[in-house]
Write an enzyme that holds these catalytic residues in place. Structure first.
Site, PDB file in Angstrom:
ATOM      1  N   ASP A   8       6.282  -4.591  10.670  1.00  0.00           N
ATOM      2  CA  ASP A   8       5.628  -3.944   9.523  1.00  0.00           C
ATOM      3  C   ASP A   8       4.484  -3.099  10.065  1.00  0.00           C
ATOM      4  OD1 ASP A   8       4.955  -3.316   6.863  1.00  0.00           O
ATOM      5  OD2 ASP A   8       3.515  -4.963   6.751  1.00  0.00           O
ATOM      6  N   SER A   9       3.983  -2.171   9.246  1.00  0.00           N
ATOM      7  CA  SER A   9       2.811  -1.400   9.657  1.00  0.00           C
ATOM      8  C   SER A   9       1.561  -2.288   9.679  1.00  0.00           C
ATOM      9  CB  SER A   9       2.600  -0.216   8.711  1.00  0.00           C
ATOM     10  OG  SER A   9       2.399  -0.665   7.396  1.00  0.00           O
ATOM     11  N   TYR A  40       1.322   3.568   6.967  1.00  0.00           N
ATOM     12  CA  TYR A  40       2.433   4.510   7.112  1.00  0.00           C
ATOM     13  C   TYR A  40       2.636   5.317   5.821  1.00  0.00           C
ATOM     14  CZ  TYR A  40       4.298   2.222  11.391  1.00  0.00           C
ATOM     15  OH  TYR A  40       4.497   1.734  12.656  1.00  0.00           O
ATOM     16  N   GLY A  41       2.227   4.751   4.685  1.00  0.00           N
ATOM     17  CA  GLY A  41       2.651   5.252   3.379  1.00  0.00           C
ATOM     18  C   GLY A  41       2.208   6.644   3.022  1.00  0.00           C
ATOM     19  N   CYS A  71       8.811  -3.348   6.263  1.00  0.00           N
ATOM     20  CA  CYS A  71       7.930  -2.308   5.734  1.00  0.00           C
ATOM     21  C   CYS A  71       8.791  -1.353   4.922  1.00  0.00           C
ATOM     22  CB  CYS A  71       7.276  -1.571   6.906  1.00  0.00           C
ATOM     23  SG  CYS A  71       6.389  -0.071   6.464  1.00  0.00           S
ATOM     24  N   ASN A  72       8.437  -1.206   3.640  1.00  0.00           N
ATOM     25  CA  ASN A  72       9.239  -0.335   2.782  1.00  0.00           C
ATOM     26  C   ASN A  72       9.230   1.107   3.274  1.00  0.00           C
ATOM     27  OD1 ASN A  72      10.166  -1.585  -0.066  1.00  0.00           O
ATOM     28  ND2 ASN A  72       8.419  -2.696   0.745  1.00  0.00           N
ATOM     29  N   THR A  73       8.070   1.594   3.723  1.00  0.00           N
ATOM     30  CA  THR A  73       7.991   2.989   4.147  1.00  0.00           C
ATOM     31  C   THR A  73       8.864   3.212   5.381  1.00  0.00           C
ATOM     32  OG1 THR A  73       5.732   3.078   3.285  1.00  0.00           O
ATOM     33  CG2 THR A  73       6.408   4.828   4.776  1.00  0.00           C
ATOM     34  N   GLU A 152      -6.201  -4.401   0.155  1.00  0.00           N
ATOM     35  CA  GLU A 152      -6.911  -4.606   1.431  1.00  0.00           C
ATOM     36  C   GLU A 152      -8.410  -4.852   1.192  1.00  0.00           C
ATOM     37  OE1 GLU A 152      -5.878  -3.042   4.952  1.00  0.00           O
ATOM     38  OE2 GLU A 152      -3.806  -3.489   4.494  1.00  0.00           O
ATOM     39  N   THR A 187       5.213  -4.151   0.584  1.00  0.00           N
ATOM     40  CA  THR A 187       4.958  -5.572   0.861  1.00  0.00           C
ATOM     41  C   THR A 187       3.557  -6.020   0.471  1.00  0.00           C
ATOM     42  OG1 THR A 187       4.511  -4.917   3.135  1.00  0.00           O
ATOM     43  CG2 THR A 187       6.658  -5.915   2.683  1.00  0.00           C
ATOM     44  N   HIS A 188       2.665  -5.082   0.142  1.00  0.00           N
ATOM     45  CA  HIS A 188       1.342  -5.491  -0.345  1.00  0.00           C
ATOM     46  C   HIS A 188       1.380  -5.925  -1.812  1.00  0.00           C
ATOM     47  CE1 HIS A 188      -0.471  -3.729   3.239  1.00  0.00           C
ATOM     48  NE2 HIS A 188      -1.637  -4.156   2.856  1.00  0.00           N
TER      49      HIS A 188
END
Lengths: 273, 273
Positions: A8-9, A40-41, A71-73, A152, A187-188
């Protein structure tokens, strides 16, 4: 049992690892959070592909026999390139999430219209719309650039986050009033799922919510020929190794909330960024 | 006239270039936005130093004869390393900003207490507190992690941004009620300066506001022996070259607001991240 790499990022992908541990309890795990180059987004396809490939090369050098792109992105923009470059199975989060949405019970005969909340880069890729189209689903993709910074910041149950969600969800529901299912395309977002549910209730528009983590873990298990069909009732994180490219302290502190248990030691690595 | 390089993690540093152009109108300018690796503000010193050094090496290879570090986070965490590594003058934004704050008229005999709004990394470095201490000023440093994402989302005159500012400023003024001066310790913040002023008025606590861009440009001119002492009444961006490590489209679109005029062509470069 194989060595499974989860990438993941940041630390959001720990929710996918959390779902993998009881499903494939005998495996060795390597987790990499590319925290030096996150997020990354908001970045371009070219840059995300470059970052994903260098992260995957590191994981391969560490003995990875399967790669789960948590990571979705990166799943949206780099999955084809990763599959072309790597000699091991690569599982992303988008197809499993969309398949989970397609399997939800519907209230009428129609296939559901899916609302996808995601980063700007994921939305611009239209990876969710394409994955939905192959299953005869309609997708409305909504970019939510402020949600990752708010999570975050730790404002997961905060009036400002509630107001930002109200704005994003109102805009999405006005543009796509017939949606019945919501896919958390980052994922957040599972960390603010209770607030998302409360906001939808306030808007008088409850939705079935799909979190891709469990679906992705099941897809990863399905690629293993001899995998047990039963979920383990107990498991250990002892066989997991954690790497981050920056901010080990922050990774360790915030990561526990995503993994659902204290994080073992995190090792700093330099991918040359 | 020299070739002056201006470096930032993104396009916020264009506000410093904007201040440089009329002050040193005959110079050639090279601007680099390290957009592939932004934001710097949430990352560790080690990573920020690495990114700053590789960015500076590129600018040196392009003929830079002076480096203006137009990024508060890089100025706070990497200025010593940049000065040690580079054979050219290096000007940061923190000392000039603090000097400008020290030169403001005071309402009483006391030296002002300075409130600094900045990123988490800049605050953790305490670079502003140290620079203030050398001028016998007291600083209260407040991390504002959400302001950069809000500006990048374009919510520069938005109720959510006003509420986030109210929270950050209320917390800061409660902890440091005697402040009389506010330093905008991030190049993104000048774009929400009107909203900051309105929020301070709502809180019944008006402050003198220092934007480091002009002070930094003056510090850069002071390092040039033969620089004209008069500010040019007209100037051109024609001798400026713009580089970014990612997202040229976004850089071009958002950068104009920071530069105050349309941006010429931006070139994509790969720093190996």
């Amino acid at each position: 049992m194989p060595t499974i790499a989860v990438f993941d990022s940041g630390f959001g992908g720990l929710t996918v690892l959390r779902a993998l541990l009881p499903l494939i309890p005998g495996a060795d795990y390597i987790y990499l959070g590319d925290t030096a180059r996150l997020p990354y987004g908001a970045k371009s396809r070219q840059t995300i592909v470059r970052y994903a490939l260098s992260s995957a090369a590191f994981l391969l050098s560490q003995g990875a026999e399967m790669l789960v792109v948590a990571c979705n992105t990166a799943s949206a923009l780099a999955l084809d390139e990763l599959r072309a470059a790597l000699p091991i199975p690569v599982v992303g989060v988008i197809e499993p999430g969309v398949q989970a949405a397609a399997q939800l019970p519907t209230t009428n005969d129609q296939r559901p219209t899916v609302l996808v909340l995601a980063t700007a880069a994921t939305v611009q890729s239209h990876a969710y719309a394409q994955a939905c189209a192959t299953l005869n689903l309609t997708a409305y993709e909504k970019a939510c650039p402020l949600l990752v910074p708010l999570v975050e910041e730790g404002w997961i149950d905060h009036p400002v986050t509630a107001e930002v969600l109200r704005i994003y969800l109102s805009e999405a529901l006005a543009a796509a009033p017939s949606v019945s299912t919501l896919v958390l395309g980052c994922t957040h977002y599972p960390l603010i799922r209770p607030l998302i549910e409360r906001t939808l209730a306030t808007l008088n528009h409850p939705l079935q919510i799909v979190d891709s983590a469990t679906a992705t873990a099941q897809a990863a298990r399905a690629t293993l020929p001899g995998a047990p069909s039963q979920t383990a009732s107990s498991f250990e994180v002892g066989s997991a190794t954690f790497y981050a490219t920056d901010s080990i302290e922050k990774f360790q502190r915030l990561g526990s909330a995503f993994l659902g248990q204290p994080l073992p030691e995190v090792q700093l690595i330099d991918l040359g960024g």
